[in-house]
Motif scaffolding. Structure first.
Motif, PDB file in Angstrom:
ATOM      1  N   PHE A 263      54.093  49.005  50.350  1.00 47.04           N
ATOM      2  CA  PHE A 263      55.326  48.573  49.303  1.00 47.04           C
ATOM      3  C   PHE A 263      55.364  48.638  47.903  1.00 47.04           C
ATOM      4  N   ILE A 264      54.327  48.038  47.739  1.00 45.76           N
ATOM      5  CA  ILE A 264      54.039  47.754  46.056  1.00 45.76           C
ATOM      6  C   ILE A 264      53.507  49.167  45.129  1.00 45.76           C
ATOM      7  N   GLY A 265      52.612  49.986  45.346  1.00 46.42           N
ATOM      8  CA  GLY A 265      52.545  50.556  44.553  1.00 46.42           C
ATOM      9  C   GLY A 265      51.045  51.860  44.482  1.00 46.42           C
ATOM     10  N   SER A 266      52.582  52.366  45.821  1.00 45.06           N
ATOM     11  CA  SER A 266      51.677  53.517  46.483  1.00 45.06           C
ATOM     12  C   SER A 266      50.217  54.280  45.828  1.00 45.06           C
ATOM     13  N   VAL A 267      51.134  55.032  44.194  1.00 40.04           N
ATOM     14  CA  VAL A 267      50.569  55.731  43.878  1.00 40.04           C
ATOM     15  C   VAL A 267      49.458  55.726  42.553  1.00 40.04           C
ATOM     16  N   ILE A 268      48.887  54.391  43.208  1.00 40.57           N
ATOM     17  CA  ILE A 268      47.659  53.168  42.264  1.00 40.57           C
ATOM     18  C   ILE A 268      46.785  53.862  43.853  1.00 40.57           C
ATOM     19  N   PRO A 269      45.264  54.753  43.529  1.00 36.34           N
ATOM     20  CA  PRO A 269      44.560  54.587  43.861  1.00 36.34           C
ATOM     21  C   PRO A 269      43.263  53.572  44.182  1.00 36.34           C
ATOM     22  N   LEU A 270      42.889  52.464  45.181  1.00 35.44           N
ATOM     23  CA  LEU A 270      42.302  51.882  46.042  1.00 35.44           C
ATOM     24  C   LEU A 270      41.000  51.462  44.840  1.00 35.44           C
ATOM     25  N   SER A 271      41.201  52.952  44.214  1.00 28.75           N
ATOM     26  CA  SER A 271      39.813  52.501  43.116  1.00 28.75           C
ATOM     27  C   SER A 271      40.272  52.109  41.512  1.00 28.75           C
ATOM     28  N   SER A 272      41.364  51.897  40.906  1.00 25.38           N
ATOM     29  CA  SER A 272      41.505  51.047  40.276  1.00 25.38           C
ATOM     30  C   SER A 272      42.533  50.396  40.176  1.00 25.38           C
ATOM     31  N   ILE A 273      42.371  49.693  41.854  1.00 22.69           N
ATOM     32  CA  ILE A 273      43.319  48.061  41.828  1.00 22.69           C
ATOM     33  C   ILE A 273      42.004  47.387  40.923  1.00 22.69           C
ATOM     34  N   ILE A 274      42.756  46.098  39.839  1.00 21.97           N
ATOM     35  CA  ILE A 274      42.299  45.004  39.915  1.00 21.97           C
ATOM     36  C   ILE A 274      42.544  43.714  41.015  1.00 21.97           C
ATOM     37  N   TYR A 275      41.750  43.361  41.204  1.00 18.31           N
ATOM     38  CA  TYR A 275      41.958  41.907  42.031  1.00 18.31           C
ATOM     39  C   TYR A 275      40.987  40.740  41.679  1.00 18.31           C
ATOM     40  N   LEU A 276      41.580  39.663  40.941  1.00 16.27           N
ATOM     41  CA  LEU A 276      41.414  38.297  41.018  1.00 16.27           C
ATOM     42  C   LEU A 276      41.046  37.436  41.148  1.00 16.27           C
ATOM     43  N   GLY A 277      42.009  37.471  42.841  1.00 13.08           N
ATOM     44  CA  GLY A 277      42.162  36.842  44.032  1.00 13.08           C
ATOM     45  C   GLY A 277      43.374  35.916  43.628  1.00 13.08           C
ATOM     46  N   GLU A 278      44.378  37.103  43.664  1.00 14.50           N
ATOM     47  CA  GLU A 278      46.125  36.686  43.526  1.00 14.50           C
ATOM     48  C   GLU A 278      46.251  36.735  44.803  1.00 14.50           C
ATOM     49  N   GLY A 279      47.455  36.393  45.236  1.00 17.33           N
ATOM     50  CA  GLY A 279      48.229  36.064  46.632  1.00 17.33           C
ATOM     51  C   GLY A 279      47.716  35.450  47.228  1.00 17.33           C
TER      52      GLY A 279
END
Ligand code: PLP
Ligand code: ZN
Length: 500
Positions: A91-107
């Motif tokens: 629902f949010i950014g399905s074109v972005i592969p998991l390998s490009s996702i930046i996760y800093l602890g949000e949400g």
């Protein structure tokens, strides 16, 4: 839990595999534009954009109940890319592969029920969703995780290199942008524009600490925004304000989390959000619309947008009951303790007008309303909330003031349950608490302290023990004993303690 260990019926869905076909869609002329390039406004007509998935209907092939299960099971995964807002990847950014996702602890911020004293005072059951518990201490991290993950993807695909990300900010956007950009060094650098003396010292320290280039500009946020727009039109920079539709997409996670938190039962729910540049309310509206269209929720919650009387253009627009007579007029803002919402000409206003119409049509009735509150109410309610165990910032106080007003105006009924957005952490705005306690608000704020809410530290430095400890000079022996006893007696006296 490892993907292989999930029940068989969930396993094919536990890792996202929806093939989204995302485009920018213009809210002015309706044209669609490829997302290959970063766009902020329509190249044809200059109006704002929203990101639309041309394959959205594919998501409807999975029943809503199944989606609920997918999201609930997905919470057990330990894969960093899916631990934040991208739990809702499809629902949010399905074109972005998991390998490009930046996760800093949000949400996935906590939803905290108000204690019974506070619920009684307000008149209904309600919760705060503490978005101040995001990494840079405001909800902006949701949108930044999305915008920066997308930029990271473009960098990895070699569509972009040496990105300079810029934003104008009332404080929290810059804190968040600088944080995420710092994490993505050396590929991304950030520059932020702040209205001089219009952000708190904590908010100024955040981008400085993250190593961003920080520019202080005379004027208010709206002036900074115009400069950043000028920069992004003339120079090669990536704009990180909520004009950037990727920000909106990430902030939709706020609605998804509320739905999930309440077991997807949105009956009699009221969502209260403060409005500044109107990016957040845009995202909240769009999030619930998307979950409703895919059957994940079967009722739309009521949405209440709150503004201070000192920065109320959205409220003014909707206070005209005749839809055909509504006309948007920017306002000149006056000082507000809800400083992050001190915006007179919200960039996302066309998005709000567009989505409110869709929202009310789907919900079958007026499910969106707007209220305005005084600066006095904002401060009184913020401090009251925090005296009842919350960590609400001034904007959380604004939400609570808004809820109270909405109840008085009959917009909310006694059987409703409200969820209030505490958009940042109280500590970012502690200076306003100081002004309140010390009764030092400049007159333009029109705020006087309620004595019952004022609190001061008591300096325990009684005259009689002539020897007191100091750093590097500890007391010993009898002097120390005297000091400890005298101070204890003094505290016991003030607190009226009974001897045992
Ligand atoms: C940005 C911000 C707002 C206003 O949100 P908009 O998306 O600009 O309407 C409210 N509260 C806080 C703490 C913020 O940082
Ligand atoms: Zn257009």
């Amino acid at each position: 839990m490892k993907p292989d260990n999930f029940p068989e019926e969930i396993r094919p869905f536990i890792m996202p595999n929806h093939q989204g076909n995302l485009v920018y869609r213009c809210l002015g002329c309706g044209k669609e534009h490829s997302i290959k390039n970063l766009l902020y406004t329509c190249p044809d007509c200059g109006k704002v954009l929203l990101i639309h998935d041309l394959n959205f209907d594919l998501l409807k092939k999975i029943p809503g109940k199944k989606w609920q299960n997918i999201f609930d099971y997905r919470k057990m995964l330990k894969i960093p890319a899916l631990k934040g807002i991208y739990l809702y990847h499809e629902f949010i950014g399905s074109v972005i592969p998991l390998s490009s996702i930046i996760y800093l602890g949000e949400g996935h911020t906590p939803v905290i029920e108000a204690n019974s004293l506070l619920q009684e005072k307000v008149g209904i059951k309600f919760f705060f969703k503490n978005d101040g518990q995001n990494p840079s201490a405001s909800f902006k991290d949701r949108g930044m995780a999305s915008a920066l993950s997308y930029i990271n993807y473009l960098v990895k695909e070699k569509h972009l290199s040496d990105v300079l990300a810029v934003c104008a900010s009332t404080g929290d956007t810059s804190a968040s942008a600088a944080l995420y950009a710092a994490y993505m060094q050396p590929h991304i650098k950030s520059a932020v524009l702040l209205p001089y003396k219009k952000v708190t010292p904590q908010q100024l320290s955040q981008p400085l600490g993250s190593g961003a280039s920080v520019f202080e500009i005379p004027g208010v946020f709206d002036d900074c925004m115009k400069i950043v727009e000028n920069l992004s039109e003339r120079y090669n920079v990536a704009l990180l304000n909520s004009k950037n539709a990727w920000r909106i997409l990430g902030q939709e996670s706020y609605s998804y989390e509320i739905a999930q938190n309440f077991e997807y039962d949105m009956r009699n729910k009221v969502i209260v959000v403060p409005i500044g540049n109107a990016g957040n309310i845009t995202a909240v509206l769009n999030g619930f619309i998307k979950f409703y269209e895919t059957g994940i929720i079967d009722v739309m919650p009521k949405i209440i947008g709150v503004q201070s009387k000192h920065a109320n253009p959205v409220y003014n627009y909707y206070s005209e009951p005749d839809i055909n007579k509504r006309r948007f007029i920017p306002v000149n803002v006056k000082p507000s303790v809800a400083q992050a919402a001190m915006i007179g000409d919200p960039v996302s206003m066309p998005r709000v007008i567009h989505l409110v119409e869709i929202y009310n049509r789907i919900a079958g009735k007026e499910s969106t309303s707007f209220v305005e509150v005084t600066e006095q109410e904002i401060m009184d309610w913020q401090i009251t909330a925090n005296r009842n165990g919350h960590i609400a910032c001034t904007h959380g106080g604004e939400c609570l003031a808004g809820l109270s007003t909405a109840i008085k105006n009959g917009l909310v009924s006694k059987t409703d349950t409200a969820v209030l957005d505490s958009t940042a952490h109280a500590l970012k705005f502690s200076g306003f608490q100081d002004l309140y306690f010390e009764n030092k608000f400049p007159s333009e704020y029109e705020i006087l302290p309620n004595k019952a809410l004022v609190n001061f530290p008591v300096l325990m430095h009684p005259d009689d023990p002539d020897k007191v400890p100091a750093p590097g000079k500890p007391l010993t022996g009898n002097d120390f004993k005297i000091f400890i006893n005298r101070i204890s007696d003094e505290i016991a006296n003030i607190l009226d303690l009974k001897e045992r």
